[in-house]
Motif scaffolding. Sequence first.
Motif, PDB file in Angstrom:
ATOM      1  N   GLU A  32       0.835  -1.306   0.036  1.00 36.15           N
ATOM      2  CA  GLU A  32      -0.102   0.004   0.000  1.00 36.15           C
ATOM      3  C   GLU A  32       0.673   1.338   0.029  1.00 36.15           C
ATOM      4  O   GLU A  32       1.787   1.417   0.540  1.00 36.15           O
ATOM      5  N   PRO A  33       0.463   2.140  -0.704  1.00 32.19           N
ATOM      6  CA  PRO A  33       1.367   3.306  -0.580  1.00 32.19           C
ATOM      7  C   PRO A  33       1.226   4.322   0.532  1.00 32.19           C
ATOM      8  O   PRO A  33       0.380   4.118   1.380  1.00 32.19           O
ATOM      9  N   ALA A  34       2.539   4.560   1.007  1.00 35.71           N
ATOM     10  CA  ALA A  34       2.805   5.086   2.322  1.00 35.71           C
ATOM     11  C   ALA A  34       3.511   6.553   2.188  1.00 35.71           C
ATOM     12  O   ALA A  34       4.433   6.506   1.402  1.00 35.71           O
ATOM     13  N   ALA A  35       2.888   7.636   2.874  1.00 36.97           N
ATOM     14  CA  ALA A  35       3.605   8.978   2.706  1.00 36.97           C
ATOM     15  C   ALA A  35       4.953   8.830   3.641  1.00 36.97           C
ATOM     16  O   ALA A  35       4.991   8.191   4.642  1.00 36.97           O
ATOM     17  N   LEU A  36       5.984   9.676   3.102  1.00 32.83           N
ATOM     18  CA  LEU A  36       7.257   9.583   3.684  1.00 32.83           C
ATOM     19  C   LEU A  36       7.179  10.565   4.984  1.00 32.83           C
ATOM     20  O   LEU A  36       6.487  11.559   4.583  1.00 32.83           O
ATOM     21  N   SER A  37       7.880  10.095   6.043  1.00 32.62           N
ATOM     22  CA  SER A  37       7.780  11.073   7.190  1.00 32.62           C
ATOM     23  C   SER A  37       8.885  11.189   7.434  1.00 32.62           C
ATOM     24  O   SER A  37       9.305  10.471   8.301  1.00 32.62           O
ATOM     25  N   ARG A  81      11.695   5.386   0.483  1.00 36.97           N
ATOM     26  CA  ARG A  81      11.384   4.234   1.336  1.00 36.97           C
ATOM     27  C   ARG A  81      11.670   2.938   0.439  1.00 36.97           C
ATOM     28  O   ARG A  81      11.722   2.594  -0.610  1.00 36.97           O
ATOM     29  N   SER A  82      12.550   2.283   1.314  1.00 37.51           N
ATOM     30  CA  SER A  82      13.237   1.018   0.631  1.00 37.51           C
ATOM     31  C   SER A  82      12.431  -0.138   0.445  1.00 37.51           C
ATOM     32  O   SER A  82      11.278  -0.245   1.058  1.00 37.51           O
ATOM     33  N   ALA A  83      12.699  -1.043  -0.037  1.00 34.56           N
ATOM     34  CA  ALA A  83      11.724  -2.374  -0.460  1.00 34.56           C
ATOM     35  C   ALA A  83      11.428  -2.909   0.903  1.00 34.56           C
ATOM     36  O   ALA A  83      10.448  -3.650   1.056  1.00 34.56           O
ATOM     37  N   SER A  84      12.338  -2.975   1.848  1.00 38.69           N
ATOM     38  CA  SER A  84      12.020  -3.417   3.153  1.00 38.69           C
ATOM     39  C   SER A  84      11.294  -2.559   4.194  1.00 38.69           C
ATOM     40  O   SER A  84      11.004  -3.054   5.280  1.00 38.69           O
ATOM     41  N   GLY A  85      10.850  -1.481   3.630  1.00 37.12           N
ATOM     42  CA  GLY A  85       9.816  -0.693   4.113  1.00 37.12           C
ATOM     43  C   GLY A  85      10.589   0.348   5.192  1.00 37.12           C
ATOM     44  O   GLY A  85       9.766   1.292   5.724  1.00 37.12           O
TER      45      GLY A  85
END
Length: 238
Positions: free
Chosen positions: A50-55, A80-84
């Motif tokens: 799921e898309p997630a905004a960078l904080s 955001r890396s592939a590992s989250g």
Amino acid sequence: MKPIAAASWIHKWLALIVGVQVLFWFASGAFFAAYPIERVRSEHRIARAEPAALSLPQMRSGVDLAALLPEAPTRLTYERSASGREVAVAEFPERRPITIDLNDWKVTSPLTADAAAIIAQTYVAGSPRVREARLVTEESPEYRGVLPAWRIAFDDAEGLAVYVAADTGRVTARRSDLWRLYDALWALHIMDWRDHENFNSGLLLLTALTSLIVALSGFVLMPYRLRLPAFTRSSANR
């Protein structure tokens, strides 16, 4: 030599010379048409997130971002890396990129084999078991991306391997047994057996023109091979 005899001679001997390559063209073309390129690229194996905004986390007390870098970067990206994990990637004109983990503000590049394996497992749907992690430092027909990179091979039926750039943690390629077969047939198709990418070679052009002559001579011979009355009478009167 009569025109029909000349056409027959050209058709027979040139077809013998280029016949094997024409078979390769037909077989590889049929293969390319049968398999969607998305499956060849293993796009169906990518884990959907799921898309997630960078904080952007707050700088830790006593941490100087500039001190973590050897010089001013030409490009600094937050991603955001592939590992989250949220990371900053600093790129330079003449040195390798540097990756900083924004959770603890530590340099994480170059990646270890274990870190690259975690990224690859997270990237692939189902998190299959890693069979091998190998550092790649030279280009090959299978991989011509960013170097150095970790080749993370999985123990699965598709022979999937994921390439992770050692300096940025980015997934740069996916390769499977289907892709390798596709690539081998592509090399035969364009007649570049070493690099698998040059389709402007003189050998390919010469073979294509020779095949064209074979086809045209076949069209000339076709009415006589079908024994159409008008053409057979004309041939007999010569």
